[in-house]
Design an enzyme around this catalytic site. Structure first.
Site, PDB file in Angstrom:
ATOM      1  N   TYR A   7      -1.840   0.706  10.510  1.00  0.00           N
ATOM      2  CA  TYR A   7      -1.997   0.017   9.224  1.00  0.00           C
ATOM      3  C   TYR A   7      -0.767   0.241   8.347  1.00  0.00           C
ATOM      4  O   TYR A   7      -0.237  -0.704   7.745  1.00  0.00           O
ATOM      5  CB  TYR A   7      -3.249   0.552   8.520  1.00  0.00           C
TER       6      TYR A   7
ATOM      7  N   SER B  68       0.838  -1.191   0.000  1.00  0.00           N
ATOM      8  CA  SER B  68       0.000   0.000   0.000  1.00  0.00           C
ATOM      9  C   SER B  68       0.873   1.241   0.000  1.00  0.00           C
ATOM     10  O   SER B  68       1.992   1.237   0.524  1.00  0.00           O
ATOM     11  CB  SER B  68      -0.904   0.031   1.246  1.00  0.00           C
TER      12      SER B  68
END
Length: 254
Positions: free
Chosen positions: A160, A147
């Protein structure tokens, strides 16, 4: 060897870890349209997983489900080994992961640890099992969804983001370790997915969709890319943010 080379750009058999992921299913649909015929969807047993397999069967694929739990690494060897025992796999797509909720998880260390365990330690275990199986068969691609959040920790999603940063580093190292073995490792760094939930997590102007990520994955497979950004402009944006002095970075609304 020519057949193995073709398998990189036009895989005929897929194993998707995280079988209900929007990105994973968009990729599966695209590759089935290009000739993929065997698709394994790995995930926790659920009606949603069964529906995903049924949808792919409707598109002409031989789609099956396999029980897989990222939080149970002791089961990975057996669960994934059953898939490879059925025949060679041209492409493994590691697409599972959880966003968590930063504000809540900061107050709940157990929940924060679960995000890290799913996105990082679960992926390390499953990634190593699949990498060894691909190496034993002598060919195949392992694609891992990282990501943009892993490029630099932001105060709004550092739990995250740090888990994806760990996965990204692991994937790059694994790719180097497997270089020359016939196994291709590709890291995909997508922007935030468009939509109301994603907008709340990532206020940046660059977003993407599962279909755009699927297109980028297919192109990356053809090119034997090692790192793929989606959209491609993120490479320049994140390079600038990564090298921005910390005092300035802290002032950004990120």
């Amino acid at each position: 060897m020519p057949a193995h080379k073709d398998a990189f750009s036009a895989p005929r058999s897929l194993l998707i870890l995280g079988g209900t992921s929007g990105i994973a299913l968009a990729t599966a649909r695209r590759l089935v349209a290009r000739g993929a015929r065997t698709v394994w969807l790995a995930g926790r047993p659920s009606p949603e997983l069964d529906r995903a397999a049924g949808h792919l069967r409707g598109l002409g694929a031989d789609a099956c489900t396999v029980a897989f739990d990222a939080l149970d690494p002791e089961s990975h060897e057996n669960a994934l080994g059953k898939v490879f025992a059925e025949g060679d796999i041209d492409l493994v797509l590691l697409a599972f992961g959880v966003l968590g909720d930063q504000a809540t998880d900061e107050r709940d260390p157990v929940a924060a640890a679960r995000v890290a365990q799913t996105n990082y330690t679960g992926a390390v275990s499953a990634g190593l099992v699949c990498a060894r199986a691909l190496q034993e068969q002598g060919h195949g691609s392992l694609v891992l969804l990282s990501s943009v959040a892993g490029e630099r920790a932001r105060r709004t999603d550092f739990i995250y983001g740090s888990s994806k940063a760990g996965l990204d580093t692991f994937a790059q190292g694994l790719g180097d370790a497997l270089y020359g073995t016939g196994v291709h490792v590709m890291v995909v760094r997508p922007a935030s997915l468009g939509g109301p939930g994603a907008a709340a997590r990532d206020r940046g102007p660059l977003t993407t969709t599962p279909e755009q990520v699927a297109t980028a994955i297919e192109l990356g497979l053809r090119r034997r890319s090692e790192v793929v950004w989606v959209p491609g402009a993120l490479r320049l944006v994140m390079s600038a943010l990564r090298h921005l002095p910390r005092a300035l970075f802290r002032r950004l609304p990120l």
